[in-house]
Design a protein around this motif. Structure first.
Motif, PDB file in Angstrom:
ATOM      1  N   LYS A   1       0.825  -1.214   0.000  1.00 49.94           N
ATOM      2  CA  LYS A   1       0.000   0.000   0.000  1.00 49.94           C
ATOM      3  C   LYS A   1       0.852   1.254   0.000  1.00 49.94           C
ATOM      4  CE  LYS A   1      -2.337  -0.624   3.785  1.00 49.94           C
ATOM      5  NZ  LYS A   1      -1.855  -1.927   4.275  1.00 49.94           N
TER       6      LYS A   1
ATOM      7  N   ARG B   1      -1.251  -8.458  13.462  1.00 53.91           N
ATOM      8  CA  ARG B   1      -1.675  -7.455  12.471  1.00 53.91           C
ATOM      9  C   ARG B   1      -2.602  -8.073  11.436  1.00 53.91           C
ATOM     10  NH1 ARG B   1       3.861  -5.495  10.660  1.00 53.91           N
ATOM     11  NH2 ARG B   1       2.806  -4.222   9.106  1.00 53.91           N
TER      12      ARG B   1
ATOM     13  N   GLN C   1      -1.610  -4.267  17.268  1.00 52.97           N
ATOM     14  CA  GLN C   1      -3.044  -3.958  17.402  1.00 52.97           C
ATOM     15  C   GLN C   1      -3.355  -2.629  16.741  1.00 52.97           C
ATOM     16  OE1 GLN C   1      -3.394  -3.939  21.637  1.00 52.97           O
ATOM     17  NE2 GLN C   1      -3.383  -6.176  21.785  1.00 52.97           N
TER      18      GLN C   1
HETATM   19  P1  ADP Z   1       0.740  -2.065   7.550  1.00 49.99           P
HETATM   20  O1  ADP Z   1      -0.308  -1.761   6.533  1.00 49.99           O
HETATM   21  O2  ADP Z   1       1.943  -2.718   6.954  1.00 49.99           O
HETATM   22  O3  ADP Z   1       0.196  -2.804   8.756  1.00 49.99           O
HETATM   23  P2  ADP Z   1       0.865   0.724   8.453  1.00 49.99           P
HETATM   24  O4  ADP Z   1       2.099   1.513   8.323  1.00 49.99           O
HETATM   25  O5  ADP Z   1      -0.326   1.136   7.634  1.00 49.99           O
HETATM   26  O6  ADP Z   1       1.342  -0.750   8.159  1.00 49.99           O
HETATM   27  O7  ADP Z   1       0.381   0.690   9.993  1.00 49.99           O
HETATM   28  C1  ADP Z   1       1.253   0.326  11.036  1.00 49.99           C
HETATM   29  C2  ADP Z   1       0.476   0.243  12.350  1.00 49.99           C
HETATM   30  O8  ADP Z   1      -0.076   1.541  12.675  1.00 49.99           O
HETATM   31  C3  ADP Z   1      -0.744  -0.691  12.343  1.00 49.99           C
HETATM   32  O9  ADP Z   1      -0.380  -2.031  12.633  1.00 49.99           O
HETATM   33  C4  ADP Z   1      -1.618  -0.074  13.428  1.00 49.99           C
HETATM   34  O10 ADP Z   1      -1.173  -0.434  14.722  1.00 49.99           O
HETATM   35  C5  ADP Z   1      -1.371   1.420  13.267  1.00 49.99           C
HETATM   36  N1  ADP Z   1      -2.368   2.084  12.387  1.00 49.99           N
HETATM   37  C6  ADP Z   1      -2.125   2.652  11.175  1.00 49.99           C
HETATM   38  N2  ADP Z   1      -3.256   3.162  10.652  1.00 49.99           N
HETATM   39  C7  ADP Z   1      -4.243   2.900  11.548  1.00 49.99           C
HETATM   40  C8  ADP Z   1      -5.642   3.164  11.577  1.00 49.99           C
HETATM   41  N3  ADP Z   1      -6.271   3.785  10.562  1.00 49.99           N
HETATM   42  N4  ADP Z   1      -6.355   2.758  12.666  1.00 49.99           N
HETATM   43  C9  ADP Z   1      -5.742   2.125  13.681  1.00 49.99           C
HETATM   44  N5  ADP Z   1      -4.434   1.846  13.712  1.00 49.99           N
HETATM   45  C10 ADP Z   1      -3.683   2.225  12.661  1.00 49.99           C
END
Ligand code: ADP
Length: 216
Positions: free
Chosen positions: A40, A167, A84
């Motif tokens: 993504k 995750r 989480q």
């Molecule tokens: P990935 O898609 O590889 O899990 P991200 O960089 O999008 O990685 O997100 C890393 C972490 O940040 C997630 O595992 C979560 O804990 C947190 N996170 C990111 N975006 C959100 C969201 N919209 N709501 C809740 N937690 C989030």
């Protein structure tokens, strides 16, 4: 527990803030949904540059907040380190502050947000209030075994096997229901996330009704 309000209360009503200029082409408000490791981040930044809209990654924003030891970063850390989801209230406040900036008025690509139906509802309420609803929800589909292989190679702090399992669990239980949410609203387009970065990017462009940069 009810949200105080979806995002920061009433949307701005000033003409200059109402959204895209009438007649302006290529205005896009889109979200990209996919499991951890789907690609993504990479595809979003490329797509956002191609579309000329800001790329908003909640994962990046949260990691920046953690690195800067802001109160948000300190609160988010425990959740992220365990794989989480960060609680909706924290994420919604953070996104609200970003999304109301002038550079988002003509369009934006949201990467990693929304991740729960509640976040999606809050986003919808905000965008509808402005008269600028979401255009597209793109799903980047990658099977679990491929996700585990990719994250194993990447080696970010939250890519340890136990955290990855958590995750993925969060993705399946909290985020996948969003696919139905957007499908029911006629906004979902699914793209196969397997293949080279260029192949996947070309598929994303096709899903948006645009031709690939290599074909034009
Ligand atoms: P990935 O898609 O590889 O899990 P991200 O960089 O999008 O990685 O997100 C890393 C972490 O940040 C997630 O595992 C979560 O804990 C947190 N996170 C990111 N975006 C959100 C969201 N919209 N709501 C809740 N937690 C989030």
């Amino acid at each position: 527990m009810a949200l105080v309000s979806p995002f920061c209360g009433s949307p701005p009503r000033h003409a200059a803030e109402r959204g895209p200029t009438p007649g302006r082409k290529n205005v896009m408000r889109l979200v990209l949904i996919g499991p951890p490791g789907a690609g993504k981040g990479t595809q979003s930044s490329r797509l956002a540059a191609h579309l000329g809209v800001p790329h908003l990654s909640t994962g990046d924003m949260l990691r920046e907040a953690m690195a800067a030891h802001t109160p948000l970063g300190d609160q988010a850390r425990a959740y992220i380190e365990r794989g989480q989801l960060v609680p909706d209230e924290l994420v919604l406040n953070m996104v609200c502050q970003r999304i109301t900036q002038p550079d988002c008025h003509a369009g934006m690509l949201l990467d990693g947000f929304p991740r729960t139906v509640r976040q999606a509802e809050a986003l919808d309420a905000y965008l509808h209030g402005r008269g600028t609803p979401l255009d597209v929800a793109l799903e980047l589909a990658v099977p679990d075994d491929e996700v585990v292989r990719r994250l194993d190679k990447r080696g970010r702090d939250d890519d340890r096997p136990q955290v990855v399992a958590q995750r993925l669990h969060a993705y399946w239980t909290a985020t996948r229901p969003l696919l139905d949410y957007y499908r029911q609203r006629g906004l979902l387009r699914s793209v196969d996330g397997l293949g080279t970065m260029d192949e996947v990017f070309a598929r994303l462009l096709r899903a948006l009704g645009r031709s690939s940069p290599h074909c034009s």
